[in-house]
Design a protein around this motif. Structure first.
Motif, PDB file in Angstrom:
ATOM      1  N   SER A  94       0.772 -12.778 -17.069  1.00 32.07           N
ATOM      2  CA  SER A  94       1.156 -13.393 -16.384  1.00 32.07           C
ATOM      3  C   SER A  94      -0.378 -13.378 -15.446  1.00 32.07           C
ATOM      4  CB  SER A  94       2.049 -13.999 -16.757  1.00 32.07           C
ATOM      5  OG  SER A  94       2.492 -13.989 -18.190  1.00 32.07           O
ATOM      6  N   LEU A  95       0.210 -12.561 -14.172  1.00 29.27           N
ATOM      7  CA  LEU A  95      -0.147 -12.703 -13.628  1.00 29.27           C
ATOM      8  C   LEU A  95      -1.852 -12.477 -12.985  1.00 29.27           C
ATOM      9  CD1 LEU A  95       2.505 -10.681 -10.327  1.00 29.27           C
ATOM     10  CD2 LEU A  95       1.422 -13.088 -10.074  1.00 29.27           C
ATOM     11  N   ALA A  96      -2.368 -11.333 -13.707  1.00 32.55           N
ATOM     12  CA  ALA A  96      -3.617 -11.279 -14.204  1.00 32.55           C
ATOM     13  C   ALA A  96      -3.927 -12.444 -14.142  1.00 32.55           C
ATOM     14  CB  ALA A  96      -3.783 -10.115 -14.316  1.00 32.55           C
ATOM     15  N   PHE A  97      -3.579 -12.812 -15.860  1.00 32.67           N
ATOM     16  CA  PHE A  97      -4.347 -14.499 -16.444  1.00 32.67           C
ATOM     17  C   PHE A  97      -4.385 -15.623 -15.350  1.00 32.67           C
ATOM     18  CE2 PHE A  97      -3.753 -18.161 -18.565  1.00 32.67           C
ATOM     19  CZ  PHE A  97      -4.872 -18.833 -18.963  1.00 32.67           C
TER      20      PHE A  97
ATOM     21  N   THR B 125       8.174 -25.828  -2.390  1.00 33.32           N
ATOM     22  CA  THR B 125       6.443 -25.167  -1.759  1.00 33.32           C
ATOM     23  C   THR B 125       5.731 -25.950  -2.500  1.00 33.32           C
ATOM     24  OG1 THR B 125       7.464 -24.098   0.248  1.00 33.32           O
ATOM     25  CG2 THR B 125       5.226 -24.221   0.264  1.00 33.32           C
ATOM     26  N   PHE B 126       5.789 -24.766  -3.608  1.00 35.91           N
ATOM     27  CA  PHE B 126       4.927 -24.937  -4.557  1.00 35.91           C
ATOM     28  C   PHE B 126       4.798 -25.233  -5.488  1.00 35.91           C
ATOM     29  CE2 PHE B 126       4.517 -21.096  -2.350  1.00 35.91           C
ATOM     30  CZ  PHE B 126       3.282 -20.562  -2.148  1.00 35.91           C
ATOM     31  N   LEU B 127       6.599 -26.249  -6.268  1.00 33.20           N
ATOM     32  CA  LEU B 127       6.796 -26.264  -7.679  1.00 33.20           C
ATOM     33  C   LEU B 127       6.068 -26.337  -9.084  1.00 33.20           C
ATOM     34  CD1 LEU B 127       5.975 -30.757  -6.837  1.00 33.20           C
ATOM     35  CD2 LEU B 127       8.451 -28.913  -6.356  1.00 33.20           C
ATOM     36  N   PRO B 128       7.008 -24.770  -9.092  1.00 35.20           N
ATOM     37  CA  PRO B 128       6.078 -23.738 -10.149  1.00 35.20           C
ATOM     38  C   PRO B 128       6.385 -24.327 -11.694  1.00 35.20           C
ATOM     39  CG  PRO B 128       8.068 -22.608  -8.624  1.00 35.20           C
ATOM     40  CD  PRO B 128       7.429 -23.870  -7.866  1.00 35.20           C
TER      41      PRO B 128
ATOM     42  N   GLY C 261      10.999 -11.501   1.116  1.00 28.25           N
ATOM     43  CA  GLY C 261      11.899 -12.155   1.787  1.00 28.25           C
ATOM     44  C   GLY C 261      11.440 -14.432   1.804  1.00 28.25           C
ATOM     45  N   VAL C 262      11.107 -14.329   0.171  1.00 26.37           N
ATOM     46  CA  VAL C 262      10.895 -16.055   0.093  1.00 26.37           C
ATOM     47  C   VAL C 262      11.999 -15.984  -0.433  1.00 26.37           C
ATOM     48  CG1 VAL C 262       9.459 -18.123  -0.899  1.00 26.37           C
ATOM     49  CG2 VAL C 262       8.572 -15.969   0.727  1.00 26.37           C
ATOM     50  N   SER C 263      13.233 -17.462  -0.668  1.00 26.48           N
ATOM     51  CA  SER C 263      14.009 -17.554  -0.576  1.00 26.48           C
ATOM     52  C   SER C 263      13.745 -18.733  -2.192  1.00 26.48           C
ATOM     53  CB  SER C 263      15.399 -18.161  -0.507  1.00 26.48           C
ATOM     54  OG  SER C 263      14.727 -19.125   0.477  1.00 26.48           O
ATOM     55  N   LYS C 264      14.548 -18.727  -3.371  1.00 31.00           N
ATOM     56  CA  LYS C 264      13.851 -19.308  -4.766  1.00 31.00           C
ATOM     57  C   LYS C 264      14.100 -20.774  -4.519  1.00 31.00           C
ATOM     58  CE  LYS C 264      15.484 -21.126  -9.440  1.00 31.00           C
ATOM     59  NZ  LYS C 264      16.708 -20.568 -10.181  1.00 31.00           N
ATOM     60  N   TYR C 265      15.076 -21.332  -2.974  1.00 30.34           N
ATOM     61  CA  TYR C 265      14.537 -22.998  -2.533  1.00 30.34           C
ATOM     62  C   TYR C 265      13.199 -22.802  -2.206  1.00 30.34           C
ATOM     63  CZ  TYR C 265      15.351 -27.082   0.411  1.00 30.34           C
ATOM     64  OH  TYR C 265      14.849 -27.739   0.789  1.00 30.34           O
ATOM     65  N   GLU C 266      12.946 -22.227  -1.685  1.00 34.16           N
ATOM     66  CA  GLU C 266      12.090 -22.714  -0.476  1.00 34.16           C
ATOM     67  C   GLU C 266      10.354 -22.294  -1.535  1.00 34.16           C
ATOM     68  OE1 GLU C 266      13.060 -20.169   3.752  1.00 34.16           O
ATOM     69  OE2 GLU C 266      12.269 -18.641   2.257  1.00 34.16           O
ATOM     70  N   TYR C 267      10.623 -21.673  -2.667  1.00 30.68           N
ATOM     71  CA  TYR C 267       9.120 -21.146  -2.690  1.00 30.68           C
ATOM     72  C   TYR C 267       8.522 -22.150  -4.018  1.00 30.68           C
ATOM     73  CZ  TYR C 267      11.553 -18.446  -6.688  1.00 30.68           C
ATOM     74  OH  TYR C 267      12.335 -17.981  -8.178  1.00 30.68           O
TER      75      TYR C 267
ATOM     76  N   ILE D  96       5.360 -19.482 -10.317  1.00 30.99           N
ATOM     77  CA  ILE D  96       5.167 -19.426 -11.525  1.00 30.99           C
ATOM     78  C   ILE D  96       5.414 -19.144 -12.292  1.00 30.99           C
ATOM     79  CG2 ILE D  96       2.746 -19.889 -12.893  1.00 30.99           C
ATOM     80  CD1 ILE D  96       1.272 -21.370 -10.815  1.00 30.99           C
ATOM     81  N   ILE D  97       5.476 -17.571 -12.532  1.00 28.01           N
ATOM     82  CA  ILE D  97       6.023 -16.468 -13.552  1.00 28.01           C
ATOM     83  C   ILE D  97       7.258 -16.660 -13.407  1.00 28.01           C
ATOM     84  CG2 ILE D  97       3.343 -15.583 -13.980  1.00 28.01           C
ATOM     85  CD1 ILE D  97       4.605 -13.292 -12.670  1.00 28.01           C
ATOM     86  N   LYS D  98       7.953 -17.231 -12.055  1.00 30.70           N
ATOM     87  CA  LYS D  98       9.229 -16.258 -11.737  1.00 30.70           C
ATOM     88  C   LYS D  98       9.763 -14.744 -11.572  1.00 30.70           C
ATOM     89  CE  LYS D  98      10.779 -20.169 -15.127  1.00 30.70           C
ATOM     90  NZ  LYS D  98       9.057 -19.993 -16.318  1.00 30.70           N
ATOM     91  N   ALA D  99       8.902 -14.486 -11.075  1.00 33.26           N
ATOM     92  CA  ALA D  99       8.965 -12.612 -10.463  1.00 33.26           C
ATOM     93  C   ALA D  99      10.153 -13.656  -9.550  1.00 33.26           C
ATOM     94  CB  ALA D  99       7.834 -12.256 -10.201  1.00 33.26           C
ATOM     95  N   HIS D 100      11.375 -13.632  -9.867  1.00 29.80           N
ATOM     96  CA  HIS D 100      12.376 -13.690  -8.566  1.00 29.80           C
ATOM     97  C   HIS D 100      12.218 -11.837  -7.568  1.00 29.80           C
ATOM     98  CE1 HIS D 100      13.197 -17.535 -10.488  1.00 29.80           C
ATOM     99  NE2 HIS D 100      13.506 -16.643 -11.627  1.00 29.80           N
ATOM    100  N   LYS D 101      12.299 -11.121  -8.053  1.00 28.22           N
ATOM    101  CA  LYS D 101      12.918  -9.824  -7.906  1.00 28.22           C
ATOM    102  C   LYS D 101      11.768 -10.243  -6.747  1.00 28.22           C
ATOM    103  CE  LYS D 101      13.730  -5.416  -8.284  1.00 28.22           C
ATOM    104  NZ  LYS D 101      13.804  -4.075  -9.597  1.00 28.22           N
ATOM    105  N   VAL D 102      10.247 -10.006  -6.595  1.00 29.17           N
ATOM    106  CA  VAL D 102       9.488  -9.755  -5.744  1.00 29.17           C
ATOM    107  C   VAL D 102       9.503 -10.241  -4.755  1.00 29.17           C
ATOM    108  CG1 VAL D 102       6.962  -9.638  -6.036  1.00 29.17           C
ATOM    109  CG2 VAL D 102       7.860  -8.461  -8.009  1.00 29.17           C
ATOM    110  N   LEU D 103       9.517 -11.926  -5.114  1.00 31.26           N
ATOM    111  CA  LEU D 103       9.822 -13.303  -4.338  1.00 31.26           C
ATOM    112  C   LEU D 103      10.625 -12.764  -3.178  1.00 31.26           C
ATOM    113  CD1 LEU D 103       9.240 -15.811  -6.661  1.00 31.26           C
ATOM    114  CD2 LEU D 103       7.409 -15.405  -4.640  1.00 31.26           C
ATOM    115  N   ARG D 104      12.194 -12.180  -3.652  1.00 33.08           N
ATOM    116  CA  ARG D 104      12.987 -12.120  -2.890  1.00 33.08           C
ATOM    117  C   ARG D 104      13.030 -10.811  -2.361  1.00 33.08           C
ATOM    118  NH1 ARG D 104      16.382 -12.809  -7.311  1.00 33.08           N
ATOM    119  NH2 ARG D 104      16.481 -10.554  -7.832  1.00 33.08           N
ATOM    120  N   LYS D 105      12.079  -9.757  -2.460  1.00 38.82           N
ATOM    121  CA  LYS D 105      10.998  -8.472  -1.610  1.00 38.82           C
ATOM    122  C   LYS D 105      10.536  -9.280  -0.244  1.00 38.82           C
ATOM    123  CE  LYS D 105      12.711  -4.054  -3.925  1.00 38.82           C
ATOM    124  NZ  LYS D 105      11.178  -2.895  -4.989  1.00 38.82           N
TER     125      LYS D 105
END
Length: 537
Positions: A40-43, A115-118, A106-112, A95-104
């Motif tokens: 999904s990311l590559a796409f 900001t991005f309305l994924p 330092g970006v919270s779910k609320y923040e992204y 957009i792809i809901k990669a929560h684990k990577v985003l947490r690493k």
């Protein structure tokens, strides 16, 4: 006071986290992604040009054959997009809901999310809008529907011999179709993808046949948005030349028909920085809240706010709704009408459209309802303060320094009676004496003005009548105010400053009289900091 969007602290945090992201970190992050997430990311990241399509396709096929291979998809993306890769990557991960990577990171779910309305397919910041729409198609088709789509493409394109058969990864097939020009996503914004206009006919036809109307609408809307962006780019050189001239040259020299506000031959002294950026296709939403039917709220805590006599249906309001919808669509707005909303639903949907406006140039909100001084009514006969609506608009981070227009067709008092086929939008139609208000709770509620707290910015509020007076609506043709406003916008849209158009409406409506010799005067108040011109047709 309720504020919209992320707090300053949250906004600064996500920006700082994005800026602190280095390409050397990406191989470690990629280890936390499963193969489906990498697809999904590559796409989303490499789907913008045919060369990138082919590169991503080759990478993914190699990984599919041996998923233990160390992948470097993200690192390669930074080499292709040296300037903007961080923002694109975070949006794609959201957009792809990669929560684990985003947490690493330092970006919270609320923040992204804020900001991005994924999860909103109709909004996109850096990712190509058609790619985002296609991703939603991939996520929402069942396995059998995906296989049916693959069979349909093979039937229509018999020469396509793509050596891959796992229908679990529709994005891989889409990359092949884009490489082979079976589908075209369109150029966005300067990526030279080969085709300026998207071509998704083979997919949209399939979605229509299979009853996937929502997915079809999402994809068609994204294609339309990209097409209109590219049409504007074709005229960019001419527009830039015109911007070096007077505002008359930029938006057409006023004709005899439209010259009443100007002296003949006089150059209008506006510099480019004095004008709001408002482009056709990116103008934004025109939200129309249309109140026709009313009932009495059952909540005992709110019943003191009810009028003493039930509201009548607002006959003729559909004429106003349709006129507004057609008028603003003509100038590139996405017109959306919502009928019969409660007081809470009115505020909720306005907040929602404010959030969705983050990528657009402006927002227009039209409310057609019963009213009293300082308030409009929900379908449950509970008032909403106009100040509260203005405060939502003023405090929104999504629309910071962008023009917000609030148009209200509703009474602001009781100082008029009905006239023949005319109906009054007053909530006190049961009163026979002018100016009498028996329900003191409603009176006190409508009089509460948060003057010290209200910090309006870049807002134009236009109301059909002045405080204390009623507003007239014809059962057959609609309200005086809205019909006059739509007529003048259609006539002078991009040739006059919007406030000049409203002034013309006030002049026209104030000169109208009913058979009983009754009249009304609309009002406007503005904290616009620049000149507001609608996009050129």
């Amino acid at each position: 006071m309720e504020t919209m969007g992320p707090s300053s602290k949250s906004k600064n945090n996500i920006l700082s986290q994005i800026q602190n992201l280095h390409s050397e970190d990406l191989p470690y992050l990629e280890r936390d992604l499963c193969f489906a997430e990498k697809v999904s990311l590559a796409f989303l990241l490499f789907g913008n040009t045919k060369a990138n399509n082919l590169f991503a396709l080759q990478k993914l096929l190699a990984l599919y054959m041996n998923q233990n291979l160390v992948s470097d998809i993200l690192f390669n993306f930074t080499r292709e997009n040296k300037k903007n890769w961080r923002f694109c990557l975070i949006e794609a991960l959201a957009i792809i809901k990669a929560h684990k990577v985003l947490r690493k990171l330092g970006v919270s779910k609320y923040e992204y999310e804020i900001t991005f309305l994924p999860y909103r397919p109709e909004t996109s910041l850096s990712i190509h809008p058609v790619l985002k729409a296609l991703y939603f198609v991939c996520e929402n088709l069942s396995q059998s529907e995906t296989q049916a789509l693959l069979c349909e493409v093979r039937r229509q394109i018999p020469g396509n011999n793509f050596n891959f058969s796992d229908s679990s990864f529709l994005e891989i097939f889409l990359l092949d179709w884009m490489t082979s020009s079976i589908i075209e996503i369109g150029e966005w914004p300067d990526d030279n993808s080969g085709s300026k206009k998207p071509n998704m006919k083979i997919i949209t036809n399939f979605l229509k046949v299979y009853g996937k109307d929502t997915l079809k609408d999402i994809l068609e809307s994204a294609c339309k948005y990209v097409s209109e962006k590219n049409e504007r780019k074709e005229d960019a050189r001419l527009v830039n030349d015109l911007r070096n001239l007077s505002i008359q040259s930029q938006y057409c020299v006023p004709t005899a028909e439209s010259s009443s506000s100007y002296q003949s031959g006089t150059e209008i002294d506006y510099a480019e920085h004095d004008i709001y950026k408002l482009e056709r296709g990116n103008a934004g939403f025109a939200l129309i809240i249309n109140q026709y039917e009313f009932y009495e709220e059952k909540d005992p805590n709110l019943r003191n706010l009810l009028p003493e006599s039930p509201f009548k249906n607002r006959e003729g309001t559909m004429k106003d709704r349709d006129a507004l919808k057609e008028t603003f669509e003509k100038f590139g707005y996405i017109s959306q009408a919502k009928n019969n909303l409660t007081h809470n639903e009115i505020l909720a949907i306005i907040r929602d459209y404010v959030k969705k406006s983050i990528i657009f140039d402006s927002l227009i909100i039209c409310i057609l309802s019963h009213g009293l001084e300082g308030v409009v009514y929900g379908s449950n006969s509970i008032p909403v303060k106009i100040n509260d609506i203005e405060e939502i608009l003023a405090s929104s981070k999504e629309l910071y320094k962008k023009p917000k227009v609030l148009i209200i067709q509703a009474c602001q008092g009781t100082q008029m009676q009905e006239a023949d086929t005319l109906e009054c939008d007053s909530p006190m139609e049961y009163l026979k004496a002018i100016g009498l208000i028996k329900n003191e709770s409603i009176k006190n509620y409508s009089k509460e003005i948060k003057a010290n707290k209200l910090f309006l910015g870049d807002i134009l509020t236009v109301i059909s009548t002045v405080p204390g007076y009623a507003s007239f609506r014809d059962k057959g043709t609609g309200s005086w105010f809205i019909q006059s406003l739509c007529k003048k916008i259609n006539n002078f849209g991009h040739r006059k400053h919007f406030q000049d158009i409203v002034t013309g409406v006030i002049n026209e409506v104030s000169g109208m009289k009913s058979k009983q010799n009754l009249c009304m005067v609309p009002q406007q108040r503005s904290t616009l900091t620049k000149s507001l011109w609608l996009p050129k047709i």
